[in-house]
Design a protein around this motif. Structure first.
Motif, short mmCIF file in Angstrom:
data_model
loop_
_atom_site.label_atom_id
_atom_site.label_comp_id
_atom_site.label_asym_id
_atom_site.label_seq_id
_atom_site.Cartn_x
_atom_site.Cartn_y
_atom_site.Cartn_z
N PHE A 117 45.65 45.45 46.98
CA PHE A 117 45.61 44.04 46.63
C PHE A 117 44.34 43.71 45.84
O PHE A 117 44.36 42.95 44.88
CB PHE A 117 45.69 43.19 47.89
N PHE B 110 44.73 44.85 42.32
CA PHE B 110 45.57 43.92 41.57
C PHE B 110 44.74 42.75 41.07
O PHE B 110 44.89 42.31 39.92
CB PHE B 110 46.71 43.42 42.46
N LEU B 111 43.84 42.24 41.92
CA LEU B 111 43.00 41.13 41.50
C LEU B 111 42.08 41.54 40.36
O LEU B 111 41.84 40.76 39.43
CB LEU B 111 42.16 40.63 42.69
N SER C 86 43.60 41.25 36.94
CA SER C 86 44.20 39.96 36.61
C SER C 86 43.26 39.06 35.82
O SER C 86 43.25 37.85 36.02
CB SER C 86 44.64 39.25 37.90
N GLY D 140 44.29 33.99 39.71
CA GLY D 140 43.89 35.20 40.44
C GLY D 140 42.77 34.91 41.41
O GLY D 140 42.77 35.37 42.55
N GLY E 295 44.69 34.89 44.83
CA GLY E 295 44.40 36.24 45.32
C GLY E 295 43.60 36.23 46.62
O GLY E 295 44.08 36.68 47.67
N MET F 62 45.14 36.94 50.46
CA MET F 62 44.58 38.08 51.17
C MET F 62 43.88 37.64 52.46
O MET F 62 43.98 38.30 53.49
CB MET F 62 43.61 38.84 50.28
N ALA G 1 37.98 39.97 49.80
CA ALA G 1 38.53 39.48 48.54
C ALA G 1 37.48 38.72 47.74
O ALA G 1 37.40 38.87 46.51
CB ALA G 1 39.73 38.59 48.81
N PHE H 64 36.29 40.17 44.09
CA PHE H 64 36.56 39.38 42.88
C PHE H 64 35.26 38.99 42.18
O PHE H 64 35.14 39.11 40.95
CB PHE H 64 37.36 38.13 43.23
#
Length: 423
Positions: free
Chosen positions: A314, A317-318, A321, A328, A332, A336, A346, A350
């Motif tokens: 996951f 994926f972020l 993005s 996102g 995101g 999560m 997360a 990020f």
């Protein structure tokens, strides 16, 4: 995705179904967590997570001491004096008591910073008060749990503030001054949405006679109120606020505040100290069984998600993005955090991988960074696996799923508004 990640997705769905069906929460989380660790090829990770939860130096002392203090408040009948002193005017607020409690808890979170510590400290006082004032237990827990979000962002000791301010080349206090209106405004929006849902949707301020009987609060007795006894349950809150604001180097924590509160009760009531001691340690034991047990189980479940690679996938994926940075950064971390009970992974992933490139897609690092932080905070508050939600649910003897049902609407609106106004 690997088959282990697909297995984790299935485990999450089955766990949620089990919680909705009201199977024993700890059993559901433990079984799912152990299964995922076995499938992920690291069964010992589940045992390690179990031990880590049992011995968590941050949560165990704070929660158990708070539950011990709550037991002393009950044994000394100080709670009856507090309720008698404030219940009449508070009852006039009706359902408005729910948002008022949330905002008061938010203010406490500014000083304490820890969501779990805030939940344990504020919950010990506010949850019994709300229930006795005629608020459903799940709603009382949600009122406190909803206030454990984002208050720490107004404290200059918050690590997220320090990181984003440095990345955006802003002075720390300047960053907090810029962020404060957004943080407070978004929290107020989420609180008002949840208040509307609780009042008009769940009718949480008007429980049925059967529900009130089930609370087993006993018959209300008329007696002369001692205002000195009435303020005793508030002593730990006052101690922590004063220490955090005026004496930050004193080193006072939740445990110290609860012990000081217990001592004050003993001096004010002149009750048998042996009986108060028994009540305190009995309350500590109950807190470990009811609340820490849930946190241990949630920790095993989270470990399973990590071992199967679901968390890592996951996050990757972020990271990919960037062209959808707005959503996102919002959805995101939010999703999560709901799935794992913690928004920290997360948020940090990020803000380290994507936010430094904010300028390249027309955004400022401070705005995108704050969006990711708020999204993680909202998501954690809307998760039945979050430590703070488990704590307040345990204190109110409510199902964590029933608690977050009253929080998800406001948290979802909050994160969507944040995405629209911050970047």
């Amino acid at each position: 995705m690997t088959w282990q990640i697909w297995f984790a997705c299935a485990a999450i769905v089955l766990a949620v179904v089990g919680l909705v069906k009201r199977y024993e929460t700890r059993m559901v989380l433990l079984l799912a967590g152990f299964a995922m660790c076995i499938v992920g090829g690291d069964p010992m990770k589940a045992f390690q997570a179990f031990v880590k939860g049992m011995t968590n130096i941050t949560l165990v002392p704070a929660i158990c001491s708070a539950m011990g203090f709550a037991a002393v408040v009950t044994a000394s009948k100080c709670d009856e004096h507090l309720v008698a002193a404030v219940a009449a005017p508070l009852k006039k607020l009706g359902g408005l008591l729910i948002p008022v409690t949330t905002l008061l808890t938010f203010a406490i979170n500014i000083a304490i910073m820890s969501a779990a510590g805030t939940a344990a400290t504020a919950g010990a006082t506010f949850i019994p008060l709300l229930i006795r004032a005629g608020i459903r237990p799940a709603a009382a827990a949600a009122a406190v749990g909803g206030g454990t979000m984002a208050g720490l962002l107004l404290n200059p000791g918050c690590a997220h503030d320090i990181y984003v301010a440095k990345m955006a080349n802003m002075d720390l206090m300047a960053f907090i001054a810029w962020a404060a209106p957004y943080v407070v405004g978004l929290v107020v929006i989420a609180t008002l949405v949840n208040a509307v849902v609780g009042i008009f949707g769940f009718r949480d301020h008007k429980p049925s006679a059967e529900e009130m009987q089930g609370l087993n609060l006993g018959e209300k007795k008329e007696f002369k109120v001692s205002y000195l006894r009435a303020i005793c349950p508030l002593v730990p809150l006052a101690v922590l606020m004063v220490a955090a604001i005026w004496f930050p180097k004193a080193g006072l924590d939740v445990v110290a505040a609860m012990l000081i509160g217990t001592l004050v009760i003993a001096l004010v009531t002149l009750a048998n100290p042996g009986e108060l001691s028994k009540a305190f340690f009995k309350g500590m034991g109950s807190g470990y069984a009811q609340v820490i047990g849930l946190i241990v189980a949630a920790g095993v479940f989270t470990a399973g998600l990590q071992v199967t690679g679901a968390v890592g996938a996951f996050i990757e994926f972020l990271k990919s993005s960037n062209e959808l940075a707005r959503w996102g950064a919002a959805l995101g971390p939010y999703l999560m955090a709901i799935g794992t009970g913690s928004g920290e992974a997360a948020i940090w992933a990020f803000n380290q991988a994507v936010t430094p490139h904010a300028v390249s897609f027309g955004m400022s690092p401070n705005s995108l960074g704050l969006l990711a932080i708020m999204a993680g905070q909202f998501g954690r508050t809307a998760s039945p696996l979050a430590g703070s939600i488990i704590i307040v649910a345990g204190m109110a003897a409510a199902n964590p799923v029933a608690v977050v049902k009253r929080l998800v609407p406001g948290m979802t609106v909050g994160v969507l508004v944040a995405a629209l106004i911050l970047v």
